[in-house]
Write an enzyme that holds these catalytic residues in place. Structure first.
Site, PDB file in Angstrom:
ATOM      1  N   HIS A 115       0.807  -1.222   0.000  1.00 44.32           N
ATOM      2  CA  HIS A 115       0.000   0.000   0.000  1.00 44.32           C
ATOM      3  C   HIS A 115       0.840   1.272   0.000  1.00 44.32           C
ATOM      4  O   HIS A 115       0.289   2.370  -0.089  1.00 44.32           O
ATOM      5  CB  HIS A 115      -0.983   0.010   1.168  1.00 44.32           C
TER       6      HIS A 115
ATOM      7  N   ASP B 250      -4.755  17.321 -11.231  1.00 44.36           N
ATOM      8  CA  ASP B 250      -4.282  18.322 -10.273  1.00 44.36           C
ATOM      9  C   ASP B 250      -4.876  18.105  -8.884  1.00 44.36           C
ATOM     10  O   ASP B 250      -4.773  18.957  -8.018  1.00 44.36           O
ATOM     11  CB  ASP B 250      -4.580  19.730 -10.789  1.00 44.36           C
TER      12      ASP B 250
ATOM     13  N   ASP C  26     -27.166  18.121 -10.571  1.00 42.92           N
ATOM     14  CA  ASP C  26     -27.302  19.552 -10.800  1.00 42.92           C
ATOM     15  C   ASP C  26     -25.947  20.231 -10.842  1.00 42.92           C
ATOM     16  O   ASP C  26     -25.439  20.743  -9.857  1.00 42.92           O
ATOM     17  CB  ASP C  26     -28.183  20.163  -9.710  1.00 42.92           C
TER      18      ASP C  26
ATOM     19  N   ASN D 213     -23.444  23.058 -11.312  1.00 47.67           N
ATOM     20  CA  ASN D 213     -23.693  24.485 -11.130  1.00 47.67           C
ATOM     21  C   ASN D 213     -23.202  25.300 -12.312  1.00 47.67           C
ATOM     22  O   ASN D 213     -22.642  26.365 -12.179  1.00 47.67           O
ATOM     23  CB  ASN D 213     -23.075  24.991  -9.824  1.00 47.67           C
TER      24      ASN D 213
ATOM     25  N   GLU E  69     -18.848  14.413  -4.188  1.00 47.43           N
ATOM     26  CA  GLU E  69     -20.308  14.465  -4.096  1.00 47.43           C
ATOM     27  C   GLU E  69     -20.948  13.453  -5.027  1.00 47.43           C
ATOM     28  O   GLU E  69     -21.915  12.796  -4.677  1.00 47.43           O
ATOM     29  CB  GLU E  69     -20.809  15.867  -4.431  1.00 47.43           C
TER      30      GLU E  69
END
Lengths: 156, 721
Positions: B248, B658, B696, B698, B707
């Site tokens: 790992h 990035d 949705d 933005n 999210e």
């Protein structure tokens, strides 16, 4: 029909056996065999277990081979050799130990019987039993509740 | 006469009393027997459930690792096959740019922390350099109280660590002659466990040497803290703290298993820089530790080609990620080869093996002089104990002096020609992969580890051979979770040590560490870090872990819904909606391929059966454990999404060059195209657009990965009602 029953029993045994067959070579450690037999819904005594192990562990290698185990265990299951303990019998047993008919057992009472009579519990088993079964609040064993909680369908 | 009669009556009642006593004793024995029998059966049933739970966790974990490597190979496949101009290649090429190894001066610039201000509002610990015991203790205390270290200090500490690691040999030589040595296994971000070890065993010091056997990061919540503590102690006691690299300690693995996310979450501004440095630091971690020439400690294990001479000599930092060989151009020549084929080739048991027989163990280990030269930070003769060729020694010294030779070499191997150095590199690479990824198996032999997808399985004969050849008596490794925290195998010559308790779930396993004195006999100390699980009774703890294992398993079943249904239908030609238990068990195994005892698990997975038949349609309906948070008309895309949740997130993170946590609308599309070509299924552009529109955005044309993934996390509805 009978054949189908036998083959079903075989599968059941294999499935449990495989869960303990860590090396995937159709053997299990002899120390696991008790767990396997119990997990198949049997309730043998320690003496019964020893006899059974003697019968299937032929070469004292510390391993049990599925080939030896399968026929013996199939017979055990088909003949219902070690049937489940009926709840009422179990309740009576607890009542025998509960001399004052309190409806519960003190840890000391139970420890006395379990470690001095019958097929004795080791200290480890005893400690485990008390931590697992004693009531959290007042540290006694309400055996009536325990029986119904712990005795589940033998099919599993 | 009268007297006698009385006496007889007395006698009778005495006998009666005796009899009664005997009878009641007999009843007690019978009662005890019955209760003992009943309780033992109950315990055995619990054990059975515990065993199944364990199998579920382990199978699912290893299946996940396999996915990861498959995915990585998939990118390799794309790299080999797509033309340089294609956009896919540009998207992913950066992960294969192994030449993150740039000149040291550039790195020094990278480490530069001086421009970062520590403002007055910062309440965490302040560090001064060089590090002292006091400084690290302060750090441990601060982490105990959930404080965070300022990015400036993090960078400074990492910079120091990097400078030190670079002069350490690949194999650390230590002695247990005059002080006991402590050996810890996987920690996986479980800070609680590390703190508990320190509490029970004491902090590392020159009197208390430690070996940490890799896998410090991923999975747990506090990987950053663990690394900083370990590096801190390494800086203070470079002769007494030894870190081995684990599988790992690899930035590609970190993309999937949480460490990347943790760093970016904790260091929003400087996280990217920290990750880049860690990538480099990980590649400089030593690969093995040897105690008194007798005990070998590596993270994963060995294979039948493991050669300690080679391992001692490799330029370890070239392997920034150990998941892929340094070069695979020759595979690309034959375009018809499938990924799987190549898989087998690169780590197959026959192909590409070069059996290097070491002349003797002595050639890389110091002879039995008991006073090992102490390592020193400024002593460039570290490697003199390893008798290499003059040329290699020169090369190494040049590198230490800042003339990095390997840069030119790597550039050369970027050309398409199949060169000698390439073969060596592949061999070297295999040596490293085997050490980091392998697991022992009970059977003799050595086979590729298809379960994990990396490294190999080695048998007792290989252990005998490798230990014998090197005159070693014991191999200590980690890499696998064990219920008791440690486990012997291969005739007690291989010992697994695992230090993260409650790894799968609260109560699933204990952690352990080893203490070893001059006799080199391992002693074990076991522990369990969580307070909750100590309070649980055996039954509760089995029940707890079991239900979370079943939940995980139901998720797996759920994501394979369509496959299961079509497989079941094969055994249900008349479309009755029921199949036999036998077919249910075999089919489920065939589809999920987890090697689980399905018949034993059946009562916990299938609520009802009738005459040995399973109503599979009803069962599948019951498995619908989740409710999509978004309205999506296309069900197939939803299922693909769930099934490849982890893969998808990994691709997102790779594409998010990035590390901003945001990707563009276009990249979102490209991710899905990559995924669908990987899965060899068609996902229509319209479906992807629908998916995108259902979120949705933005209107700034970018998507928040966190999210988005969160919206699709599988949630057990039943757990919330």
């Amino acid at each position: 029909m009978a054949e189908a029953v036998v083959s079903d029993v075989h599968k059941k045994i294999r499935a449990v056996f495989e869960a303990f067959d860590n090396e995937s070579n159709n053997t299990v450690d002899v120390r696991e065999i008790g767990t396997i037999i119990y997990s198949l819904g049997c309730f043998p005594t320690q003496a019964d277990l020893h006899d059974l192990i003697a019968e299937v562990e032929k070469d004292h290698t510390g391993y049990i081979y599925l080939d030896n185990f399968l026929p013996v265990m199939t017979k055990v299951l088909l003949e219902h050799k070690f049937p489940p303990i009926p709840e009422d019998l179990l309740l009576q047993a607890f009542e025998v130990l509960d001399k004052e008919k309190k409806g519960y057992l003190e840890p000391e009472e139970l420890t006395k019987y379990m470690t001095q009579e019958g097929e004795l519990f080791s200290q480890e088993e005893m400690d485990e039993m008390l931590t697992a079964l004693a009531d959290r609040d007042n540290n006694v064993l309400y055996y009536k509740d325990l029986i119904s909680q712990l005795t589940i369908d033998p099919d599993m | 006469m009268n007297v006698l009669v009385v006496k007889e009556e007395d006698y009778l009642s005495m006998v009666m009393a005796e009899c009664y006593l005997l009878l009641s004793r007999f009843a007690a024995i019978r009662a005890a027997l019955l209760i003992q029998r009943w309780y033992r059966q109950y315990v055995a049933r619990l054990e059975m459930r515990r065993r199944c739970t364990w199998n579920i966790f382990q199978s699912i974990e290893y299946a996940g690792e396999q996915d990861q490597i498959k995915l990585y190979n998939f990118f390799g496949f794309l790299m080999d096959h797509f033309t340089p101009a294609s956009s896919e290649r540009n998207l992913i090429s950066h992960i294969f740019r192994k030449n993150e190894i740039c000149r040291d001066t550039e790195w020094e610039r990278y480490f530069c922390y001086k421009s970062i201000e520590v403002t007055d509002s910062y309440t965490g610990p302040h560090l001064t350099f060089p590090m002292t015991f006091c400084g690290v203790s302060k750090l441990v205390e601060a982490f105990k109280h959930k404080q965070q270290l300022h990015a400036r200090y993090v960078l400074q500490l990492l910079g120091e660590t990097w400078r030190l690691l670079r002069i350490l040999p690949n194999i650390s030589q230590v002695t247990a002659c005059n002080k006991q040595i402590t050996i810890c296994g996987d920690l996986h971000g479980h800070l609680e466990d590390l703190l508990l070890i320190f509490y029970k065993n004491g902090l590392p010091s020159s009197e208390k040497p430690y070996v940490f056997n890799g896998d410090f990061v991923d999975r747990g919540k506090n990987s950053v803290e663990i690394l900083l503590i370990l590096f801190g102690f390494l800086l203070v006691y470079p002769n007494d703290v030894h870190l081995n690299r684990g599988n790992h300690e690899d930035h590609i693995v970190n993309l999937r298993y949480g460490f990347t996310k943790e760093v970016l979450g904790k260091y929003r501004v400087h996280g990217k820089k920290i990750l880049k440095l860690l990538q480099n630091i990980f590649s400089w971690l030593p690969l093995a530790t040897v105690i008194d020439n007798k005990v070998l400690i590596v993270h994963g294990g060995i294979s039948d080609t493991t050669d300690l001479d080679t391992i001692a000599r490799v330029d370890r930092h070239k392997y920034v990620s150990a998941l892929r060989p340094p070069k695979l151009t020759h595979d690309a020549v034959n375009g018809s080869k499938t990924m799987n084929n190549r898989n087998r080739e690169t780590r197959g048991p026959v192909d590409g093996r070069r059996r290097v027989c070491s002349l003797s163990y002595q050639s890389w280990a110091p002879d039995h002089s008991h006073d090992l030269p102490r390592r020193s930070l400024h002593n460039a003769s570290v490697s003199s104990q390893l008798k290499w060729s003059v040329e290699e020694e020169l090369k190494r010294r040049r590198r230490l002096a800042g003339f990095d030779q390997s840069y030119g070499e790597l550039k050369k191997s970027d050309s398409d020609s199949f060169t000698e150095s390439e073969t060596t590199e592949t061999d070297e690479w295999k040596q490293i992969v085997d050490v980091l990824w392998s697991d022992p198996m009970p059977q003799n032999g050595c086979i590729p580890n298809e379960v994990r997808g990396g490294g190999c399985y080695w048998g007792p004969d290989v252990t005998e051979e490798v230990l014998g050849r090197n005159n070693l008596q014991l191999l200590i490794r980690s890499h696998e979770c064990k219920q008791d925290g440690y486990e012997f195998c291969h005739n007690r010559r291989v010992l697994t040590i695992f230090s993260a308790s409650n790894y799968y779930e609260v109560g699933s396993n204990r952690g352990a560490y080893i203490r070893m004195g001059p006799d080199l006999v391992p002693h074990f100390i076991q522990y369990q870090a969580s307070t909750t699980c100590r309070e649980l009774t055996l039954r509760q703890s089995v029940g707890w872990t079991e239900s979370s294992a079943l939940r995980a398993l139901k998720e797996q079943l759920f994501v394979h819904k369509s496959d299961l249904i079509s497989a079941f239908q094969e055994f249900d030609p008349n479309n009755k909606g029921v199949i036999s238990l036998r077919h249910w068990a075999s089919t489920t195994e065939r589809v999920l391929n987890l090697g689980l005892p399905w018949r034993v698990l059946r009562p916990q997975l299938v609520s009802s059966t009738q005459c040995g038949m399973v109503d599979y349609q009803q069962w599948i309906r019951e498995l619908s454990i989740t409710e999509p948070k978004l309205e999506i008309s296309d069900n197939s895309i939803l299922e693909t999404m769930y099934k490849n949740h982890a893969n998808l997130e990994t691709i997102f993170r790779i594409i998010d060059t990035d590390h901003s946590g945001l990707i563009s609308f276009k990249e979102f599309h490209q991710t899905w195209e990559l995924l669908s070509s990987h899965l060899k299924t068609e996902i229509s552009a319209k479906a992807i657009t629908d998916l995108a529109q259902s979120i949705d955005f933005n209107k700034d044309g970018s998507i928040d990965i966190n999210e988005f993934m969160e919206a699709f996390r599988l949630v057990d509805i039943s757990a919330h009602t």
